[in-house]
Design a protein around this motif. Sequence first.
Motif, PDB file in Angstrom:
ATOM      1  N   PRO A  76       0.805  -1.231   0.000  1.00 51.22           N
ATOM      2  CA  PRO A  76       0.000   0.000   0.000  1.00 51.22           C
ATOM      3  C   PRO A  76       0.835   1.277   0.000  1.00 51.22           C
ATOM      4  CG  PRO A  76      -0.017  -1.010   2.175  1.00 51.22           C
ATOM      5  CD  PRO A  76       0.640  -1.995   1.254  1.00 51.22           C
ATOM      6  N   VAL A  77       2.002   1.262   0.635  1.00 52.24           N
ATOM      7  CA  VAL A  77       2.822   2.471   0.670  1.00 52.24           C
ATOM      8  C   VAL A  77       3.362   2.788  -0.723  1.00 52.24           C
ATOM      9  CG1 VAL A  77       4.865   3.545   1.676  1.00 52.24           C
ATOM     10  CG2 VAL A  77       3.420   2.070   3.081  1.00 52.24           C
ATOM     11  N   SER A  78       3.830   1.777  -1.430  1.00 55.42           N
ATOM     12  CA  SER A  78       4.311   1.995  -2.801  1.00 55.42           C
ATOM     13  C   SER A  78       3.199   2.527  -3.695  1.00 55.42           C
ATOM     14  CB  SER A  78       4.859   0.684  -3.380  1.00 55.42           C
ATOM     15  OG  SER A  78       5.948   0.215  -2.622  1.00 55.42           O
ATOM     16  N   LEU A  79       1.998   1.985  -3.520  1.00 57.35           N
ATOM     17  CA  LEU A  79       0.866   2.459  -4.315  1.00 57.35           C
ATOM     18  C   LEU A  79       0.555   3.915  -4.001  1.00 57.35           C
ATOM     19  CD1 LEU A  79      -1.467   1.918  -6.275  1.00 57.35           C
ATOM     20  CD2 LEU A  79      -2.797   1.090  -4.319  1.00 57.35           C
ATOM     21  N   ILE A  94       4.459  11.147   3.742  1.00 62.89           N
ATOM     22  CA  ILE A  94       4.726   9.708   3.815  1.00 62.89           C
ATOM     23  C   ILE A  94       6.223   9.435   3.688  1.00 62.89           C
ATOM     24  CG2 ILE A  94       4.358   7.497   2.659  1.00 62.89           C
ATOM     25  CD1 ILE A  94       1.569   8.468   1.915  1.00 62.89           C
ATOM     26  N   VAL A  95       6.873  10.115   2.736  1.00 67.03           N
ATOM     27  CA  VAL A  95       8.314   9.935   2.561  1.00 67.03           C
ATOM     28  C   VAL A  95       9.061  10.342   3.821  1.00 67.03           C
ATOM     29  CG1 VAL A  95      10.339  10.705   1.252  1.00 67.03           C
ATOM     30  CG2 VAL A  95       8.192  10.209   0.061  1.00 67.03           C
ATOM     31  N   SER A  96       8.663  11.460   4.416  1.00 64.82           N
ATOM     32  CA  SER A  96       9.311  11.911   5.646  1.00 64.82           C
ATOM     33  C   SER A  96       9.112  10.914   6.774  1.00 64.82           C
ATOM     34  CB  SER A  96       8.761  13.284   6.047  1.00 64.82           C
ATOM     35  OG  SER A  96       9.314  13.718   7.262  1.00 64.82           O
ATOM     36  N   ALA A  97       7.916  10.342   6.875  1.00 64.26           N
ATOM     37  CA  ALA A  97       7.659   9.355   7.931  1.00 64.26           C
ATOM     38  C   ALA A  97       8.492   8.103   7.727  1.00 64.26           C
ATOM     39  CB  ALA A  97       6.169   9.006   7.955  1.00 64.26           C
ATOM     40  N   LEU A  98       8.672   7.684   6.478  1.00 60.81           N
ATOM     41  CA  LEU A  98       9.481   6.496   6.207  1.00 60.81           C
ATOM     42  C   LEU A  98      10.938   6.693   6.611  1.00 60.81           C
ATOM     43  CD1 LEU A  98       8.166   5.284   2.719  1.00 60.81           C
ATOM     44  CD2 LEU A  98       7.943   4.107   4.907  1.00 60.81           C
ATOM     45  N   HIS A  99      11.437   7.908   6.494  1.00 65.29           N
ATOM     46  CA  HIS A  99      12.836   8.175   6.799  1.00 65.29           C
ATOM     47  C   HIS A  99      13.041   8.707   8.217  1.00 65.29           C
ATOM     48  CE1 HIS A  99      12.887   8.110   2.359  1.00 65.29           C
ATOM     49  NE2 HIS A  99      14.133   7.691   2.506  1.00 65.29           N
ATOM     50  N   SER A 100      11.998   8.707   9.026  1.00 65.03           N
ATOM     51  CA  SER A 100      12.112   9.255  10.379  1.00 65.03           C
ATOM     52  C   SER A 100      12.860   8.282  11.286  1.00 65.03           C
ATOM     53  CB  SER A 100      10.725   9.541  10.939  1.00 65.03           C
ATOM     54  OG  SER A 100      10.006   8.334  11.131  1.00 65.03           O
ATOM     55  N   ARG A 101      13.356   8.821  12.381  1.00 73.35           N
ATOM     56  CA  ARG A 101      14.052   7.986  13.357  1.00 73.35           C
ATOM     57  C   ARG A 101      13.119   6.971  13.995  1.00 73.35           C
ATOM     58  NH1 ARG A 101      17.657  12.490  16.714  1.00 73.35           N
ATOM     59  NH2 ARG A 101      18.983  13.151  14.968  1.00 73.35           N
ATOM     60  N   PHE A 102      11.881   7.389  14.226  1.00 70.68           N
ATOM     61  CA  PHE A 102      10.919   6.462  14.824  1.00 70.68           C
ATOM     62  C   PHE A 102      10.687   5.265  13.914  1.00 70.68           C
ATOM     63  CE2 PHE A 102       6.510   5.013  15.322  1.00 70.68           C
ATOM     64  CZ  PHE A 102       6.535   4.632  16.664  1.00 70.68           C
ATOM     65  N   SER A 103      10.537   5.502  12.598  1.00 72.91           N
ATOM     66  CA  SER A 103      10.315   4.393  11.668  1.00 72.91           C
ATOM     67  C   SER A 103      11.529   3.470  11.624  1.00 72.91           C
ATOM     68  CB  SER A 103      10.015   4.932  10.266  1.00 72.91           C
ATOM     69  OG  SER A 103       8.798   5.639  10.255  1.00 72.91           O
ATOM     70  N   ARG A 104      12.724   4.034  11.662  1.00 73.72           N
ATOM     71  CA  ARG A 104      13.929   3.206  11.670  1.00 73.72           C
ATOM     72  C   ARG A 104      13.994   2.363  12.945  1.00 73.72           C
ATOM     73  NH1 ARG A 104      18.001   3.728   8.323  1.00 73.72           N
ATOM     74  NH2 ARG A 104      19.507   3.124   9.940  1.00 73.72           N
ATOM     75  N   PHE A 105      13.564   2.939  14.044  1.00 70.48           N
ATOM     76  CA  PHE A 105      13.580   2.176  15.299  1.00 70.48           C
ATOM     77  C   PHE A 105      12.529   1.073  15.293  1.00 70.48           C
ATOM     78  CE2 PHE A 105      11.585   1.642  19.487  1.00 70.48           C
ATOM     79  CZ  PHE A 105      12.649   1.094  20.190  1.00 70.48           C
ATOM     80  N   ILE A 106      11.299   1.422  14.918  1.00 72.47           N
ATOM     81  CA  ILE A 106      10.205   0.469  15.027  1.00 72.47           C
ATOM     82  C   ILE A 106      10.333  -0.668  14.025  1.00 72.47           C
ATOM     83  CG2 ILE A 106       8.544   1.445  13.385  1.00 72.47           C
ATOM     84  CD1 ILE A 106       7.752   0.334  16.963  1.00 72.47           C
ATOM     85  N   THR A 107      11.110  -0.497  12.945  1.00 72.12           N
ATOM     86  CA  THR A 107      11.296  -1.551  11.950  1.00 72.12           C
ATOM     87  C   THR A 107      12.632  -2.264  12.102  1.00 72.12           C
ATOM     88  OG1 THR A 107      12.142   0.088  10.366  1.00 72.12           O
ATOM     89  CG2 THR A 107       9.794  -0.455  10.257  1.00 72.12           C
TER      90      THR A 107
END
Length: 685
Positions: free
Chosen positions: A466-469, A489-502
Amino acid sequence: MPATGAPGKQPSGSVTTDSPAGAWSVATVVVTAGVTAFCLAMGLSALVPARTEIPGLPSAGQLTAVGLPAVKALFDLAAAATVGWLLAAAFLVPPQRSGVLDVGGYRAVRAASTAAAVWAAAALALIPLTLSDTMGRSLDVAMTPEWILRGLSVLGSLRAYLIVAVVAALIAVLARIVLAPGWAAVLLAGAAAAMLALADTGHSSQSGDHDVAVDSMIYHLIGVTVWVGGLIAFLGLARQRVKHLDVVARRYSAIALVAFVVVAVSGVANAWIRIAYLSDLWTTPYGRLVLAKFVLLVGLGAVGWWHRRRTLPAVSSGERGPLIRWATGEVLVMAATIGVAATLGRTATPPPSGAAPSDIALTLGYDLDGPPTFWSLLTQWRFDWVLGTAALVGAALYLVAVRRLRQRGDSWPVGRTVAWLLGCAALLVATSSGLGRYSAAQFSIHMIEHMGLGMVAPILLVLGGPVSLALRALPAAGRGQPPGLREGIVSALHSRFSRFITHPLVVFVLFIGSFYAVYFSPLFGTLMEAHLGHLLMKVHFLITGYLYYWVIIGVDPTPRRVPPYAKLALLIGALPFHAFFGLALMNGRNALAADHYNRLGLPWVTDLVGDQRLGGAIAWGATEIPLLIVLIALVAQWARSDQREADRTDRQADRDSDAELNAYNRMLAELAVRDHDRPDRRVEP
């Protein structure tokens, strides 16, 4: 997510400004709205008694009778203002190109801090007022520490207000240091979560069909706060003359339209549950207040339509006067609506009709027609208004995005569309079919639902990409234009929180650890006690499952690259933990959430431990099919990766005429000549 910064360095940026006093004169409107809601709730509560006084029973007194709805109205307005200002900072006001809040966004979070302080104070004031009203004691008695501690131990409504007070106080403090939209969004999520604590109190927890009542109240609370608070924030931004006000207007207009529909539908559903006869609408105080609230809502909808047709287009040409005047009047009408709603929440509902509900209906909100069979699980649907709606809306939005791609000539893999729709169908079946109906009453059925929510649905949804779409379907902001949803969306993907949670270890602990943390602790029994707790458990399993499989097989871009061997290790490493979890349930001797299941007293479940062991067997054996799907997806990904690498090599060879291969052959030839010229390297026969 960008880091926070010190508030002393105010961001540069986007206010073309009135004087500071003029920019913040909207505070006068908000204070007037608060006074309106407070006084109207107080006046209505004096005219409409909450219940019939019975001689001989203790009474809370007139101060509580008029003070409780008045403070509740102020509480609701402060909550809306907090949510609205945080919404403005996180999503309405475009940030600077650096990702930091501009001046408009900075002022929005500071206003949210002030509103949150009022919200916290009102929540604390509601604790003794609610205790006085519930226990029939005077307010001075209810304010003593002994009575407050006693009330907190037995009344969920008091605990809910305490939770809200703590969260609101944290928002009031943290909003003073926030300088990034991402962190404003975190505070907004915290405010929304605090509102959820109130959904399972009052009429919602006491009425029949209270599962539907709680779900509709969730929509109603969030819809009202976003709509009213968003308008307050929008009015403030218009007074500040922020840049890109036309963008802010379009964004709020779209949000307000959705919020209006949500508020209208959820309000009608909530009232319908409590109205036994149609005549109750005009023959009972509760019904008349419902009609008054409905009339105000229709009037607000008409004003909103006027805004979309007349005042919002004028904003693009720089004319703000009509917008400010109409928005000011709309805020005051909204305040009156909040006052009516606060009185409505304390007014006794009409007496129910029909036979007394069974113990099962009192606990679950609905009855069960005998033991579960394959046919009943397939046909006895009870729609889940939260996750079932999410499944339908998710499927519709995905198809709209695919259609947009095809209209402009772009392709999208059919397999991804099929996977996403199957995932939405799995979510719908797990929560709204007979599985969802029986899952709150029987542990073995609950475990089937858990496996569907934690494994089957997340795998299929992840394969849908869904994110790619979204990144392909959403328009990109042009040069010099404010960032939009795609950039967010791009900013959220590159955020520190996203890097931590994934991070692989984090998702592994969340996915596996939640099995043990929920089921082998008192938390499971607590969550099963109320519909809201059961709902939160389902949402948790769905989210943690999605994160886990996103890291392993996700076709969407992830904040960090995980090598194939690490993905396989994550998958294989979970197997023994799954097996041990199932075996632990199968060998358990004590029933989990025994109080909840004993209160239901299902005649076909005479052995709670036996049903729990069946659930453990389901958990132990249900991992094979999801594991097979994941392995197939991983093998397919690796095969495609190898093919892409081979294609890349072939293209490189075509471009440089196999220069790499020729260099390698020359190196081998040189080594062969060197070995031939050195006798010590020869092998004698």
